[in-house]
Structures are given as C-alpha cells and as structure tokens.
Scaffold this motif. Structure first.
Motif, PDB file in Angstrom:
ATOM      1  N   MET A   6     -28.867  -2.426  40.141  1.00 24.28           N
ATOM      2  CA  MET A   6     -27.639  -1.864  39.567  1.00 24.28           C
ATOM      3  C   MET A   6     -27.654  -0.353  39.754  1.00 24.28           C
ATOM      4  SD  MET A   6     -26.316  -2.189  35.644  1.00 24.28           S
ATOM      5  CE  MET A   6     -27.489  -1.067  34.956  1.00 24.28           C
ATOM      6  N   THR A   7     -26.705   0.161  40.495  1.00 23.87           N
ATOM      7  CA  THR A   7     -26.630   1.618  40.632  1.00 23.87           C
ATOM      8  C   THR A   7     -25.523   2.139  39.729  1.00 23.87           C
ATOM      9  OG1 THR A   7     -25.163   1.354  42.492  1.00 23.87           O
ATOM     10  CG2 THR A   7     -27.486   1.672  43.000  1.00 23.87           C
ATOM     11  N   LYS A   8     -25.895   3.183  39.029  1.00 24.85           N
ATOM     12  CA  LYS A   8     -24.934   3.729  38.070  1.00 24.85           C
ATOM     13  C   LYS A   8     -24.761   5.205  38.335  1.00 24.85           C
ATOM     14  CE  LYS A   8     -24.678   2.256  33.457  1.00 24.85           C
ATOM     15  NZ  LYS A   8     -25.401   2.042  32.192  1.00 24.85           N
ATOM     16  N   GLN A   9     -23.505   5.619  38.401  1.00 25.27           N
ATOM     17  CA  GLN A   9     -23.195   7.038  38.527  1.00 25.27           C
ATOM     18  C   GLN A   9     -23.098   7.642  37.131  1.00 25.27           C
ATOM     19  OE1 GLN A   9     -22.152   8.990  41.520  1.00 25.27           O
ATOM     20  NE2 GLN A   9     -23.484   7.416  42.370  1.00 25.27           N
ATOM     21  N   ILE A  56     -37.750  12.601  35.612  1.00 25.74           N
ATOM     22  CA  ILE A  56     -38.084  12.347  34.201  1.00 25.74           C
ATOM     23  C   ILE A  56     -39.056  11.163  34.092  1.00 25.74           C
ATOM     24  CG2 ILE A  56     -37.175  11.693  31.931  1.00 25.74           C
ATOM     25  CD1 ILE A  56     -34.592  13.216  32.691  1.00 25.74           C
ATOM     26  N   HIS A  57     -38.787  10.114  34.864  1.00 27.14           N
ATOM     27  CA  HIS A  57     -39.699   8.956  34.810  1.00 27.14           C
ATOM     28  C   HIS A  57     -41.091   9.333  35.311  1.00 27.14           C
ATOM     29  CE1 HIS A  57     -36.529   6.445  33.485  1.00 27.14           C
ATOM     30  NE2 HIS A  57     -35.836   6.494  34.612  1.00 27.14           N
ATOM     31  N   GLN A  58     -41.134  10.135  36.374  1.00 24.80           N
ATOM     32  CA  GLN A  58     -42.442  10.589  36.867  1.00 24.80           C
ATOM     33  C   GLN A  58     -43.149  11.431  35.818  1.00 24.80           C
ATOM     34  OE1 GLN A  58     -41.269  12.610  40.448  1.00 24.80           O
ATOM     35  NE2 GLN A  58     -41.435  10.792  41.723  1.00 24.80           N
ATOM     36  N   ALA A  59     -42.370  12.239  35.122  1.00 21.53           N
ATOM     37  CA  ALA A  59     -42.950  13.127  34.103  1.00 21.53           C
ATOM     38  C   ALA A  59     -43.649  12.310  33.015  1.00 21.53           C
ATOM     39  CB  ALA A  59     -41.867  14.017  33.500  1.00 21.53           C
ATOM     40  N   PHE A  60     -43.026  11.225  32.594  1.00 19.64           N
ATOM     41  CA  PHE A  60     -43.660  10.378  31.576  1.00 19.64           C
ATOM     42  C   PHE A  60     -44.959   9.777  32.120  1.00 19.64           C
ATOM     43  CE2 PHE A  60     -39.738  10.777  29.275  1.00 19.64           C
ATOM     44  CZ  PHE A  60     -40.103  10.585  27.951  1.00 19.64           C
ATOM     45  N   HIS A  61     -44.915   9.398  33.388  1.00 20.01           N
ATOM     46  CA  HIS A  61     -46.118   8.822  34.002  1.00 20.01           C
ATOM     47  C   HIS A  61     -47.252   9.860  34.014  1.00 20.01           C
ATOM     48  CE1 HIS A  61     -48.715   6.727  36.794  1.00 20.01           C
ATOM     49  NE2 HIS A  61     -48.669   7.759  37.621  1.00 20.01           N
ATOM     50  N   VAL A  62     -46.931  11.068  34.451  1.00 19.14           N
ATOM     51  CA  VAL A  62     -47.971  12.097  34.549  1.00 19.14           C
ATOM     52  C   VAL A  62     -48.496  12.464  33.157  1.00 19.14           C
ATOM     53  CG1 VAL A  62     -48.430  14.504  35.193  1.00 19.14           C
ATOM     54  CG2 VAL A  62     -47.155  13.021  36.753  1.00 19.14           C
ATOM     55  N   ALA A  63     -47.586  12.592  32.192  1.00 17.06           N
ATOM     56  CA  ALA A  63     -48.007  13.014  30.851  1.00 17.06           C
ATOM     57  C   ALA A  63     -48.961  12.017  30.219  1.00 17.06           C
ATOM     58  CB  ALA A  63     -46.789  13.207  29.947  1.00 17.06           C
ATOM     59  N   ALA A  71     -24.489  12.001  39.708  1.00 12.49           N
ATOM     60  CA  ALA A  71     -25.269  11.375  40.780  1.00 12.49           C
ATOM     61  C   ALA A  71     -25.649   9.967  40.338  1.00 12.49           C
ATOM     62  CB  ALA A  71     -26.508  12.203  41.093  1.00 12.49           C
ATOM     63  N   THR A  72     -26.403   9.295  41.201  1.00 15.32           N
ATOM     64  CA  THR A  72     -26.822   7.925  40.906  1.00 15.32           C
ATOM     65  C   THR A  72     -28.099   7.944  40.064  1.00 15.32           C
ATOM     66  OG1 THR A  72     -25.940   7.293  43.025  1.00 15.32           O
ATOM     67  CG2 THR A  72     -27.400   5.692  41.953  1.00 15.32           C
ATOM     68  N   TYR A  73     -28.106   7.129  39.028  1.00 13.29           N
ATOM     69  CA  TYR A  73     -29.279   7.041  38.152  1.00 13.29           C
ATOM     70  C   TYR A  73     -30.360   6.164  38.795  1.00 13.29           C
ATOM     71  CZ  TYR A  73     -32.135   6.032  34.044  1.00 13.29           C
ATOM     72  OH  TYR A  73     -33.167   5.910  33.162  1.00 13.29           O
ATOM     73  N   THR A  74     -31.573   6.689  38.858  1.00 15.43           N
ATOM     74  CA  THR A  74     -32.696   5.895  39.368  1.00 15.43           C
ATOM     75  C   THR A  74     -33.430   5.282  38.176  1.00 15.43           C
ATOM     76  OG1 THR A  74     -32.961   7.533  41.098  1.00 15.43           O
ATOM     77  CG2 THR A  74     -34.747   5.945  40.825  1.00 15.43           C
ATOM     78  N   PRO A  75     -33.439   3.972  38.057  1.00 15.25           N
ATOM     79  CA  PRO A  75     -34.125   3.366  36.913  1.00 15.25           C
ATOM     80  C   PRO A  75     -35.649   3.482  37.057  1.00 15.25           C
ATOM     81  CG  PRO A  75     -33.167   1.660  38.306  1.00 15.25           C
ATOM     82  CD  PRO A  75     -32.795   2.965  38.914  1.00 15.25           C
ATOM     83  N   MET A  76     -36.313   3.235  35.945  1.00 19.06           N
ATOM     84  CA  MET A  76     -37.773   3.367  35.875  1.00 19.06           C
ATOM     85  C   MET A  76     -38.487   2.574  36.963  1.00 19.06           C
ATOM     86  SD  MET A  76     -38.978   3.019  32.008  1.00 19.06           S
ATOM     87  CE  MET A  76     -40.645   2.485  31.984  1.00 19.06           C
TER      88      MET A  76
END
Lengths: 584, 186
Positions: A1-4, A143-150, A171-176
């Motif tokens: 699902m791509t969401k703008q 943001i998702h990468q940031a949670f992974h790194v933290a 823009a298009t939202y990239t899900p986790m």
C-alpha cells in the motif's frame, strides 16, 4: 500500500507504526506542521515540558523504566541546543532515544536564519547517529532506520533534523517493513571459543567475582533472569556498577552491593582480590577502576560487551566476548552445565569466608543523631517505608545519589534511573516524570539534593499539568555536598562557592506550583512525613533538612586503588596526593 | 614494530599475532575506511580522531563506488598498539562506516602520494633542480623562465626526500594529497 502524505503526517504515522505512545516535546516555529498533526490525532500522547533538557531526561526515564525508546520533539535552534545535555547523558549511559528536531527550511540553511543552528553538526558527537533529512521522500524511511539504530547493538540517542519545508512537502510513505536497515546489524552472538575459555576459568577459579553493569539492564529482562540463574547455580559473589543496580536483587545472598568510588568495602576488596573477574555489560569506568595500574592485579578478566570498542579500552582483558548479554549468558550457562556444572568448591568456600570478614567491617555504618536528620538515616527510613511497593527511584547527581545507591535496595532491573556516565545535575526531576508517565500507578520518587533539584525545577509545572504524582525527596544540606566534600578533602577546607546563600522555601514553592510541600527537620517526625508524602495523591516536594556537613563514605580517593579505601572521617587526613587532586 | 622484529602480517585478532599489545612504542598505521558517501561522514570520522585525542598524520578521501555510494578514507595515524586497536574499534561503531582495515597490520600494502612542488630560481640552481627531478622521476607540469612546477608520485618518504633536496634550490610551495593505499595481492 503506497500512501501519499506530507512530511509532518509521515512523522506521526512513523511514530505510530513504531509503537510510540508518548512524545516529550516543546513546540516552536520550525516544528509547527508536526504539532498540527499531533493535534489532529489521539494515539500519541504529547507531554508538554517546560524546557527541552527536561524533555530529553523525561524520555530517558521513560526508556530506562520500560525498555522502549524514548521520543522527543523539539524545535530548531535553541530547542535543539537545549536538548544537547540530555543527548550526551543518554549517549554515556546507553539509553535509546529518538529525538526529532525542526530546522529552518532547506533553502535557508546556512544563511544564519532565525532560530537556525547547525543541529546535526552540534549533535554529531552527542548522538549514536544523526540525520538531516532534506527530501520528504526519505523521511519515513529515515525515522524507521533511526529507531533501529537507537535500539540495536549498544543502545543510544539518535537525532533527526527535519527542515520545515520537508514537513510541508508531500511524498510516498515508506512503511516499516519496506525500510532498508542499512548494514547496521551489530553482532550479538559471542564467539564460542571465548565462551569455552570463560567456562573453563569458571570451573577452576578460587576467587571469582561477577562485575555487572548497565548492559545487563539494556539487554532486557531475560538477561537479569539468566544472571540470577548463573549466580544461583555457581554461588559466585556478584557486585554491580551504579548503572546495573537491580539486575541482581539486593536481597540476594550473593549480593556484595555496589562497587566503585563510593561502593561497598566488600565489593571493592573482592574486586581487588579476585582471581577471576567476569565483567558483564560494564565498561571499566574510572569511577570503578580507581588507579588503573593497580586495578585487580591478580585476576584473569573476561569481558562481555556488545560494543567492541569497550573491550580493552581501559583495562586489558584475557577473554573478550563481543555479544549481547542475554545470548552470551545463555551460552555460558548451557555449556557450563553440559560440562558438568563444576566450580572450585573448596576455593569458593574460602573466598566466601574472606568476604564475610570484609562484610563484618560494616562499611555503611554512620553515626546517627537524634537531633538532626542524617541523610543516610533519611534513606534508610525511605527504604523501610517503601519496601515491597511498586516503586521506581530516580536521582539527581551528588552525595544523595551515592547514598541512595548504598541505602536503597533494588530487587528488579529498570527500577533505578540515574545519570551515571555524564553525572548530570538536574536529571532526576524530569526523569521521574518520564517514569511516572510510563507507570501511572507506581510510586515514583526522585531522591534529590536541593542544588541539583533547582537545576530543572521548572518541570514541576509539567508534573502538575499531566498529573504525574512524582515525589521529590530532597535531602537539603544547603550545600553542593559532593563539591564541599572534595574541597574539604582536597582543597584545604576552602569552600569556594559550594553553598547557596539564597534557597527558596520549598514548601511555598510547592504551593506556588499547586502541589504539596512537606518540610521535615526532626528525625522523630521523619516516618510520619515520609508516609504523608507517599499517601498524598499528587506531586510532592519534600524538603528534608539534613546534616549539612556529612561526608559520603566509603570512598576511594582519586588516583588510589581499591584496597586504599577511606571508611570514615578518621581515614581522611592527607590521603589524597597532588596527583589524585588533578583527577575528577 | 613487533617486539621480535617479525614482519607484520597478521591482524590483531589472529593467533599468530606477535605484536606486543602492552608496548608503549608508537607505531604508524595506515587505515582504509569504507564509508557511506553521505553528508557529514568525513566530519564523523575526523571528529572521532579530534574528540578522542588520536593523531591524523595524513588523510585522503574520495568516492570510489558511485552506484553503491561508497567512499574510501585513507588515514595514516600513529599510536601505541592499544591505541591503534581502539581507533579501529571506535571507527567500526560509526553507523556510516562499512569496513575498517588496518593495512599496516593486515599485510604488505602499496602506499602512494602525489605532490606538486613549485621551485623558483635561476642559473645553476634551476639546472640542478631539473636534474634532480629527472633522477626522482618527477614531471614538469608548468614552467616559466623563473620557475617549475614538478609533479611526483611516490611514498611519503620519497616525497620528503625530494622536498629536502629542493629546499636550498628555491622551493616555494608544496601541495600534497596525502597517502592512498591498497593491500598487495588479490
């Protein structure tokens, strides 16, 4: 699902997808679009702080007491610079945080715009990693990468700087699940050969000791459970750093108490005299080692740490094991049992006899008084009256912090929040609010000194607004107690600026904030006053007037090894040389 | 240098490592660091060196893989073996760092540096400079009636030696790229 969606909405969506339920923050021009999105939803609670430093410490308290990352939202310029102390605090103590900061629009970066600061430049050495996102299409993934790194490897704070135009653009939202997690996958499994060597050493050691740290807490509840197993099965003595208190229960029979500069006599002498030291998730901090050259001179040392740079940084070890505490301990226990669960029983018996002699010294003994409240007594009573409750303790930094570590007992991890590495005065009050937000029904007490407490006292406003019934237990000696103690021991009793001639009336201050103030100066009233504090349904500022010149013992003076501890006032004459005086 | 004067050819994690890790002797090491080519990555690396008090004797950086967004940073640093190990570990934990290689410890490596020398002079000095440049296989890349610019590629030692010779002959300026290095063999 791509969401703008807009960048601002992406921020909120990504936080929701990461399971964030609370954000600590303060709005400003450069984050208004994100605040607008926060306004239009109810899944994420926003705690409005009074100063951005408070927001970061609250997030630390939240993270440390839940095991989940804490999330902070601040504006550009001063919003971000005010967060810096908290970022370094979290970096030093390996606390996972995700801090989002607003930035001037991309086309204004570099023009010295209003409330512009080079946030990624300033916070680069203050974070585990940081990002400036210049393209909305990359925002959600970042943001998702940031949670992974933290949260992976050795946890730590990360910061994402988001220019205002990036928040407005779509823009298009990239899900986790579609996020590339880069190459950042720290190693968690220990080297089997090294684990075997450790197990062999455990089987023969005559004087072993487990030296545990904050890494056990960070590794999660399973690590604490495995540690308890290991102690129960091997009967090894165990000590812990300030950061690791609670991983092994203070009521456990193998518990030697905290080690280090103000650690217990038995813990420090056992570290000095051991023949096998097993460091589990600690980092040989200078508060622990004392003089490095004479640190535990007769031991072989194993070190379990998820961060390869912690190994051999300060102390050379014989068996380095890079890995996650849970995974390594599980392997150690499995292998040790498989090989017959052997220990050197005769050696251990002698070792415990020796430790019993050290324990008999009763290093925490202090001269009590029936006229003034001794700070140690105040903490003994606090401990006795809150034992068994669903209790969380935070502290500020200084003498009270060390006394709290000595006199309060922690039965579980994640119950003790303190600024260990950076030693940030002003940490405890906001941290207590962060803990309370995560655990609304629990008893949350900030053991404070009056000087530290004043550094972030504006956050009482936050506690009131969000009905966080935090108890501020202030051991008020009208001094910067630890500074005063060092001036007494090291600087010829010249008390340069270590007391405040103008302190507020804390009871009136409490009234001004709309909460309850309690003042106590007589030891006979103390129990009732503490009970009144516990029973009050709301925030309390407890002004506990204590002995003004009490020193914190035991103490290993700077530049001295573990076996040269000071146990009390009588030991202090001329003990610290010029070399020790230059150390902190 | 190894205490037994055995040629370096092992990593610090190898069983054959004969380096004395307690040695207090400072060694020069060349590190190759493969990083994500993103804004700020160089600042992260040099910030680590300045923040923790490590030395940078030479530094070069350039993108080496455009599609993969990889840059290669070559740093010549010096320190005791313990410090070198610590530098490697600290570099390794930077999130944008993919690989760290201690080329000095891992085996023989080729090291090269490019330098430009501006030498001004007349008469015999000018002729002598040109003659020495030939011996050192330096190219003349600019000349006027009163000056030359020589271009030379070589080891840092060779460049130092040439600079020493040019100094009395009218050396005005030097520009050096810093060391680029690759391990020998496949």
């Amino acid at each position: 699902m791509t969401k703008q969606m807009t960048g601002a909405r992406m921020v909120v969506q990504a936080l929701k997808d990461q399971g964030v339920d609370v954000v600590f923050g303060y709005p400003g021009g450069a984050v208004l679009p994100i605040y607008d999105e926060i306004f239009q939803q109810n899944d994420i609670r926003h705690i409005l702080v009074r100063h951005e430093q408070g927001a970061v410490h609250m997030a630390e308290g939240y993270a440390r007491s839940t095991g989940k990352p804490g999330v902070v939202l601040v504006t550009s310029g001063p919003g971000a610079t005010n967060a810096v102390t908290g970022l370094v605090d979290a970096l030093m103590d390996s606390i996972p945080l995700v801090v989002l900061s607003g930035q001037v629009p991309t086309f204004m970066i570099g023009t010295d715009g209003f409330q512009e600061a080079d946030t990624v430049g300033i916070t680069r050495p203050c974070t585990k990693h940081n990002w400036l996102v210049k393209d909305t299409a990359k925002l959600s993934e970042t943001i998702h990468q940031a949670f992974h790194v933290a949260t992976s490897g050795r946890p730590g704070p990360v910061l994402i700087d988001i220019p205002k135009d990036v928040q407005f653009a779509t823009a298009t939202y990239t899900p986790m699940e579609k996020t590339r997690l880069q190459h950042y996958q720290p190693r968690t499994k220990g080297d089997p050969e090294a684990i075997l060597r450790l197990v062999e050493m455990m089987e023969t050691a005559e004087r072993p000791i487990l030296y545990t740290g904050g890494g056990v807490v960070n590794s999660g509840p399973a690590a604490s459970a495995l540690l308890r197993d290991l102690v129960a099965e091997t009967d090894f003595p165990i000590t812990s750093t300030l950061m690791g208190l609670g991983s092994y229960p203070a009521s456990g029979k193998n518990w030697l108490g905290m080690l280090g500069m103000h650690g217990l006599y038995e813990a420090n002498l056992a570290m000095h005299g051991c023949d096998l030291m097993i460091n589990i998730g600690a980092r040989f901090d200078d508060r622990i080692t004392g003089r490095v050259k004479d640190f535990s001179p007769h031991s072989r040392k194993a070190h379990i740490d998820i961060d390869p740079s912690s190994i051999n940084k300060v102390i050379r070890v014989d068996v380095p094991i890079v890995g996650d505490v849970t995974e390594v301990l599980r392997e150690v226990l499995r292998l040790w049992k498989e090989r017959g669960a052997r220990t050197n029983k005769a050696g251990l018996e002698k070792w415990w006899k020796q430790i019993a002699e050290w324990r008999a010294v009763d290093c925490l003994a202090f001269k009590n008084s029936d006229k003034t409240i001794k700070p140690q007594y105040a903490l003994q009573r606090l401990e006795a009256l809150t034992k068994g409750m669903d209790r969380y303790i935070t502290t500020e930094v200084g003498q009270h912090q060390m006394w709290a570590a000595q006199f309060l007992g922690f039965e579980d991890p994640n119950r003790w929040m303190t600024s260990g590495g950076l030693g940030t005065m002003g940490y405890g009050l906001p941290a207590s609010i962060g803990v309370q937000v995560a655990h609304p029904e629990a008893l949350v007490i900030n053991v404070a000194g009056e000087a530290s407490w004043l550094m972030n006292m504006q956050e009482m406003g936050t506690a009131m607004q969000f009905r966080a019934p935090v108890k501020q237990f202030i051991l008020n000696n009208e001094r910067l107690g630890m500074v005063r103690q060092w001036q007494e021991l090291l600087h010829g009793e010249r008390y340069s600026h270590s007391w405040s001639e103008s302190l507020p009336d804390f009871v009136k201050l409490a009234e001004a904030f709309g909460c309850k103030g309690i003042k106590c100066s007589d030891p006979r009233d103390l129990d009732d006053a503490i009970m009144e504090m516990i029973r009050y349904d709301g925030p309390v500022i407890f002004d506990c007037l204590v002995e003004k010149h009490e020193n914190c013992f035991p103490m290993i003076p700077s530049g001295k090894p573990h076996n040269e501890m000071l146990l009390g006032e009588a030991d202090t004459q001329g003990v610290i040389g010029a070399k020790g005086a230059v150390l902190v | 240098m190894s205490a037994l004067n055995i040629k370096k050819g092992s990593t610090s994690h190898s069983a054959y490592d004969l380096r004395d890790s307690h040695s207090q002797v400072e060694e020069s090491h060349t590190l190759a660091i493969i990083v994500e080519n993103e804004p700020g990555v160089l600042a992260r690396v040099i910030g680590l060196f300045s923040g923790r008090g490590y030395n940078i004797d030479s530094l070069t950086v350039a993108e080496v893989d455009h599609t993969g967004h990889r840059s290669r940073i070559t740093i010549v640093t010096s320190g005791t073996p313990a410090v070198i190990d610590q530098i490697e570990a600290q570099l390794g934990r930077i999130v944008s760092v993919y690989e760290v290689h201690d080329l000095t410890a891992e085996g023989p490596a080729v090291q090269r540096e490019l330098a430009l020398f501006k030498v001004a002079g007349k008469g015999d000095a000018r002729i002598e400079a040109l003659r020495l440049a030939e011996i050192f296989r330096a190219n003349v890349v600019d000349s006027t009636l009163e000056s030359f610019i020589f271009e030379m590629t070589g080891t840092p030692e060779k460049i130092d030696a040439f600079a020493d010779l040019m100094r009395p002959l009218g050396l005005r300026e030097i520009a050096r790229t810093g060391v680029a290095a690759l391990s020998r063999g496949a």
